[in-house]
Design a protein around this motif. Structure first.
Motif, PDB file in Angstrom:
ATOM      1  N   GLN A  30      -0.504   9.475   3.145  1.00 14.42           N
ATOM      2  CA  GLN A  30       0.430   8.915   2.173  1.00 14.42           C
ATOM      3  C   GLN A  30       0.568   9.935   1.037  1.00 14.42           C
ATOM      4  OE1 GLN A  30       1.949   6.190   3.256  1.00 14.42           O
ATOM      5  NE2 GLN A  30       0.551   6.311   4.981  1.00 14.42           N
ATOM      6  N   MET A  58      -2.412   3.315  -6.495  1.00 17.58           N
ATOM      7  CA  MET A  58      -3.784   3.476  -6.009  1.00 17.58           C
ATOM      8  C   MET A  58      -4.725   2.413  -6.573  1.00 17.58           C
ATOM      9  SD  MET A  58      -4.738   5.231  -3.640  1.00 17.58           S
ATOM     10  CE  MET A  58      -6.485   5.010  -3.601  1.00 17.58           C
ATOM     11  N   ARG A 104     -11.834  -6.244  -3.332  1.00 19.45           N
ATOM     12  CA  ARG A 104     -11.868  -7.464  -4.147  1.00 19.45           C
ATOM     13  C   ARG A 104     -12.938  -8.439  -3.637  1.00 19.45           C
ATOM     14  NH1 ARG A 104      -6.082 -10.070  -2.226  1.00 19.45           N
ATOM     15  NH2 ARG A 104      -6.797 -10.666  -0.159  1.00 19.45           N
ATOM     16  N   TRP A 151      -7.269   9.953  -4.354  1.00 16.31           N
ATOM     17  CA  TRP A 151      -7.663   8.734  -3.631  1.00 16.31           C
ATOM     18  C   TRP A 151      -9.131   8.433  -3.892  1.00 16.31           C
ATOM     19  CZ3 TRP A 151     -11.202   7.367   0.080  1.00 16.31           C
ATOM     20  CH2 TRP A 151     -10.952   6.194   0.805  1.00 16.31           C
ATOM     21  N   ASN A 208       3.467   6.203  -2.461  1.00 19.54           N
ATOM     22  CA  ASN A 208       4.499   7.182  -2.124  1.00 19.54           C
ATOM     23  C   ASN A 208       5.603   7.158  -3.159  1.00 19.54           C
ATOM     24  OD1 ASN A 208       3.830   8.398   0.626  1.00 19.54           O
ATOM     25  ND2 ASN A 208       3.504   6.212   0.955  1.00 19.54           N
ATOM     26  N   LYS A 256       9.102   5.622   4.307  1.00 18.04           N
ATOM     27  CA  LYS A 256       8.912   6.758   3.389  1.00 18.04           C
ATOM     28  C   LYS A 256      10.139   7.661   3.388  1.00 18.04           C
ATOM     29  CE  LYS A 256       4.835   8.919   3.561  1.00 18.04           C
ATOM     30  NZ  LYS A 256       3.653   9.553   4.192  1.00 18.04           N
ATOM     31  N   ARG A 305      -7.494  -4.172  -3.834  1.00 16.94           N
ATOM     32  CA  ARG A 305      -7.289  -4.962  -2.619  1.00 16.94           C
ATOM     33  C   ARG A 305      -8.410  -4.701  -1.605  1.00 16.94           C
ATOM     34  NH1 ARG A 305      -7.794  -7.283   0.966  1.00 16.94           N
ATOM     35  NH2 ARG A 305      -6.421  -8.212   2.517  1.00 16.94           N
ATOM     36  N   GLN A 306      -8.850  -3.425  -1.528  1.00 20.35           N
ATOM     37  CA  GLN A 306      -9.863  -3.089  -0.536  1.00 20.35           C
ATOM     38  C   GLN A 306     -11.249  -3.603  -0.923  1.00 20.35           C
ATOM     39  OE1 GLN A 306      -8.778   1.292   0.053  1.00 20.35           O
ATOM     40  NE2 GLN A 306      -9.172   0.619   2.136  1.00 20.35           N
ATOM     41  N   GLU A 330     -13.322   3.894   6.903  1.00 15.35           N
ATOM     42  CA  GLU A 330     -12.049   4.606   7.064  1.00 15.35           C
ATOM     43  C   GLU A 330     -12.108   5.532   8.279  1.00 15.35           C
ATOM     44  OE1 GLU A 330      -9.298   4.283   5.180  1.00 15.35           O
ATOM     45  OE2 GLU A 330     -10.047   3.161   3.460  1.00 15.35           O
ATOM     46  N   TYR A 368       0.852  -1.195   0.000  1.00 14.34           N
ATOM     47  CA  TYR A 368       0.000   0.000   0.000  1.00 14.34           C
ATOM     48  C   TYR A 368       0.889   1.248   0.000  1.00 14.34           C
ATOM     49  CZ  TYR A 368      -4.031   2.948   1.373  1.00 14.34           C
ATOM     50  OH  TYR A 368      -5.027   3.874   1.426  1.00 14.34           O
ATOM     51  N   VAL A 375      -0.576  10.534  -1.698  1.00 14.43           N
ATOM     52  CA  VAL A 375      -1.657  10.610  -2.680  1.00 14.43           C
ATOM     53  C   VAL A 375      -2.698  11.577  -2.129  1.00 14.43           C
ATOM     54  CG1 VAL A 375      -3.605   9.324  -3.646  1.00 14.43           C
ATOM     55  CG2 VAL A 375      -1.357   8.296  -3.615  1.00 14.43           C
ATOM     56  N   PHE A 408      -4.280   7.231   8.176  1.00  8.98           N
ATOM     57  CA  PHE A 408      -3.203   6.551   7.452  1.00  8.98           C
ATOM     58  C   PHE A 408      -3.322   6.862   5.957  1.00  8.98           C
ATOM     59  CE2 PHE A 408      -1.847   2.994   4.856  1.00  8.98           C
ATOM     60  CZ  PHE A 408      -0.545   2.834   5.277  1.00  8.98           C
ATOM     61  N   ALA A 409      -4.529   6.640   5.422  1.00  9.04           N
ATOM     62  CA  ALA A 409      -4.719   6.768   3.968  1.00  9.04           C
ATOM     63  C   ALA A 409      -4.431   8.193   3.486  1.00  9.04           C
ATOM     64  CB  ALA A 409      -6.140   6.371   3.589  1.00  9.04           C
ATOM     65  N   PHE A 410      -4.840   9.189   4.274  1.00 11.77           N
ATOM     66  CA  PHE A 410      -4.723  10.575   3.814  1.00 11.77           C
ATOM     67  C   PHE A 410      -3.391  11.219   4.197  1.00 11.77           C
ATOM     68  CE2 PHE A 410      -9.649  10.998   3.915  1.00 11.77           C
ATOM     69  CZ  PHE A 410      -9.709  10.157   2.820  1.00 11.77           C
ATOM     70  N   TRP A 426      -4.057  -0.696  -7.304  1.00 11.38           N
ATOM     71  CA  TRP A 426      -3.916  -1.937  -6.543  1.00 11.38           C
ATOM     72  C   TRP A 426      -4.605  -1.806  -5.188  1.00 11.38           C
ATOM     73  CZ3 TRP A 426      -1.793  -2.920  -1.766  1.00 11.38           C
ATOM     74  CH2 TRP A 426      -1.799  -4.281  -1.391  1.00 11.38           C
ATOM     75  N   VAL A 427      -4.414  -0.660  -4.553  1.00 11.73           N
ATOM     76  CA  VAL A 427      -5.011  -0.444  -3.238  1.00 11.73           C
ATOM     77  C   VAL A 427      -6.528  -0.600  -3.321  1.00 11.73           C
ATOM     78  CG1 VAL A 427      -5.460   1.301  -1.473  1.00 11.73           C
ATOM     79  CG2 VAL A 427      -3.156   1.060  -2.416  1.00 11.73           C
ATOM     80  N   THR A 445      -8.458   4.645   9.951  1.00 15.07           N
ATOM     81  CA  THR A 445      -7.480   4.425   8.883  1.00 15.07           C
ATOM     82  C   THR A 445      -7.413   5.598   7.913  1.00 15.07           C
ATOM     83  OG1 THR A 445      -9.194   3.119   7.826  1.00 15.07           O
ATOM     84  CG2 THR A 445      -7.414   1.905   8.874  1.00 15.07           C
ATOM     85  N   TRP A 446      -8.400   6.520   7.986  1.00 14.16           N
ATOM     86  CA  TRP A 446      -8.313   7.712   7.123  1.00 14.16           C
ATOM     87  C   TRP A 446      -7.051   8.496   7.442  1.00 14.16           C
ATOM     88  CZ3 TRP A 446      -8.467  12.905   8.757  1.00 14.16           C
ATOM     89  CH2 TRP A 446      -8.690  13.093  10.118  1.00 14.16           C
TER      90      TRP A 446
END
Lengths: 285, 322
Positions: free
Chosen positions: B108, B1, B10, B115, A107, A149, B7-8, B96, A102, B110, B104-106, B3-4, B101-102
């Motif tokens: 990165q 993104m 699938r 996103w 990144n 990172k 994965r989330q 999220e 992920y 991206v 985490f996600a926000f 793949w992410v 986890t938002w």
């Protein structure tokens, strides 16, 4: 390098509805240091951290990160910052390897080999779902992801609050080892003062949404002392922070350099970090 | 993104494919049987030739009785958009925020916009393809039935390509509820409630009036005055002055003519009464050739709602800070 400023916060305030979580906050966080952010629950620590990395915009004032004004949510900014949020959130259904993937996919820089090596040293299997790891291991995975990172600023929000003492020590060990040979700036919030004393060299203390104390820990310790003497109930000294009274004696924590002259009734003692922090956390508004 | 996102989601995507496969097989089997019977029994000829129609009545009745029931079961596909909205749309953002986890996600590399756009594109495209596959399958299946009755009736409308727009609307609704409430279960509940309210209101109240219905008046109640493919939205009695009778007045007339008893002699007594009092039948209807334009209006409405909800969700995601 150490004279540079990692995060410059100018007259920043953050309001939620009618309540100001943070008010009139001006700070220069020096680069390349390990900075402790201390405060009671609700003092505004998380808010300050979120503002510092642009996870949300301030209501007033401005923040600049590594010399450039911060625009919340900009990927260029985000990829320079490693962030371990409170309770180190991970996707519970993802394996550790998938969490690495992920981060690698989202990144520009990601040190896959370094991250795998660190996890191997910690004995955390890559094919285990993160939901099945212990709290300490989850925290380690979150830290590993943030470190991979290769950020210039690493921000950790109460990273050890939910961990047992052993996991706490392991986590701090990983953190110190990881940042020792780099010039990354670390900003971490905590209320475990003893942990901070060992690893931090700069401190910011918040109370009631305002900065009450900020500076290098050595300077702060040198700039304060405890005066002990016969009990006085209305001591009015320059730089008095708190006064505690015993039956016969008074202990005053004052902001004075060690070299300042004192009245002969007082006996001066150096202060330790825990006393200093508690004195400021208790202070009156 | 990409793949992410894969994965989330699938598990949801695979479940969707499995469901599609599970309904495709029986639908194909029964569909081929029905199309074969439709062709072999010469029903198409019955429908095109008005002369032959009367003689075909029994054949048509049998065919409708056999397959109409089957066709009515297709109403279940109205739950497909609701399922996608509640189980894919609502948790997408709510989870999220609920699990933290938002943060985490926000953080990165991206942006939140990218996103969200990636998630929207992937999940939206998958949902649209699934809905389209269902609608093509069921529209094909319904072919013979739609030739015999109005394609605008509820079941036909539901399995039309409008299903794609309806699905995107439900998905957007779930997303919006998720970011608004930040609680998965509550967001799922709200999504279902609002989806059903909007759909039922639209279907019952608005759909008959997308276009103003045509009106015809007949002195005698004539069963075959309109082709069976027309969609009758209202019928009743009208005076020579052009005033429509209320339901209450109609009931009073029936009461008077039949004296509280059931309707006898195919309603001949009523027709006599109407003729004596200068009353005529009126019928509001949409002819079958209006089907495409009515469908396009409905698709436009749902896509408009979906777009507005997507935009509102994106706005909230960019602003969310806790």
């Amino acid at each position: 390098m150490s004279s540079d400023v990692a995060v410059q916060i100018d007259r920043v305030g953050k309001r939620y509805g009618r309540h100001w979580a943070l008010r009139d906050c001006t700070l220069s966080l020096p680069a390349g240091r390990i900075i402790a952010l201390v405060g009671a629950n609700g003092a505004g620590k998380t808010t300050l951290l979120h503002l510092a990395i642009g996870l949300m915009p301030p209501t007033e004032g401005s923040v600049s990160l590594l010399g450039t004004p911060l625009k919340p949510g900009r990927p260029q900014t985000l990829s320079q910052v490693g962030f371990v949020a409170q309770d180190h959130p991970l996707y519970r259904g993802f394996t550790v390897a998938e969490m690495l993937r992920y981060c690698r996919k989202t990144n520009t820089r990601f040190d896959q080999a370094g991250a795998e090596g660190r996890l191997r040293d910690l004995g955390i299997p890559l094919n285990r779902r993160t939901g099945r790891l212990s709290g300490g291991q989850q925290a380690q995975v979150a830290l590993t992801l943030a470190l991979a990172k290769q950020p210039r600023l690493l921000v950790l929000d109460e990273p050890v609050a939910s961990l047992d003492p052993l996991a706490r020590r392991e986590f701090m060990k990983t953190l110190i080892a990881a940042v020792a040979e780099t010039d990354v700036t670390v900003l971490l919030s905590s209320h475990v003062v003893t942990e901070l004393e060992r690893i931090c060299d700069h401190m910011v203390l918040l109370r009631g949404g305002r900065v009450r104390l900020a500076g290098d820990i050595d300077d702060l310790l040198a700039g304060h002392r405890v005066l002990t003497g016969p009990r006085v109930d209305d001591a009015a000294l320059d730089g008095l922070v708190t006064a505690t009274h015993g039956e016969r004696n008074s202990h005053l924590l004052v902001r004075q350099p060690a070299t300042a002259p004192t009245h002969p009734r007082w006996e001066a003692h150096p202060v330790n970090l825990e006393e200093l922090v508690l004195a400021y956390l208790e202070g009156q508004d | 993104m990409l793949w992410v996102t894969w994965r989330q989601h699938r598990a949801a995507l695979l479940t969707g494919l499995f469901l599609l496969a599970a309904v495709t097989v029986p639908t194909l089997v029964s569909g081929f049987a029905m199309h074969e019977e439709y062709r072999a029994a010469g029903i198409a000829a019955c429908l095109t030739d008005p002369e032959a129609r009367a003689g075909c009545a029994q054949l048509l009745d049998q065919f409708t009785a056999h397959y109409g029931q089957w066709g009515n079961r297709m109403i279940w596909v109205t739950f497909l958009p609701a399922l996608i909205g509640a189980f894919v749309g609502a948790p997408l953002l709510a989870r999220e925020f609920e699990n933290g986890t938002w943060r985490f996600a926000f953080t990165q590399g991206v942006s939140r916009t990218r996103w969200l756009l990636t998630q929207l594109t992937v999940v939206g495209a998958a949902a649209a393809v699934l809905a389209l596959a269902c609608s093509v399958l069921f529209t094909w299946w319904r072919g013979p039935l739609d030739a015999m009755s109005s394609p605008m009736r509820t079941a036909a409308f539901t399995v039309s390509p409008g299903l794609v727009a309806l699905t995107l609307f439900a998905l957007a609704l779930g997303l919006f509820a998720g970011v608004l409430l930040r609680r998965t279960v509550i967001a799922m509940g709200l999504t279902l409630a609002v989806y059903l309210t909007v759909r039922i209101t639209l279907e019952e109240t608005l759909r008959p009036h997308y276009l103003s219905p045509l009106v015809r008046t007949d002195a005698q109640k004539a069963a075959d005055a309109l082709p069976p493919t027309a969609w009758v939205v209202d019928e009743g009695l009208i005076t020579t002055a052009g005033n429509r009778l209320s339901d209450g007045d109609e009931r009073k007339i029936l009461q008077q003519v039949y004296d509280g008893d059931t309707v006898r002699e195919g309603g001949a007594a009523l027709e006599r009464y109407l003729a004596e009092h200068g009353l005529r039948h009126y019928t509001e209807y949409h002819p079958a050739d209006r089907y495409p334009i009515m469908l396009i209006i409905e698709i436009g409405l749902y896509l408009g709602l979906a777009f507005a909800l997507f935009a509102a969700a994106a706005y909230l995601v960019r602003r969310r800070t806790s």
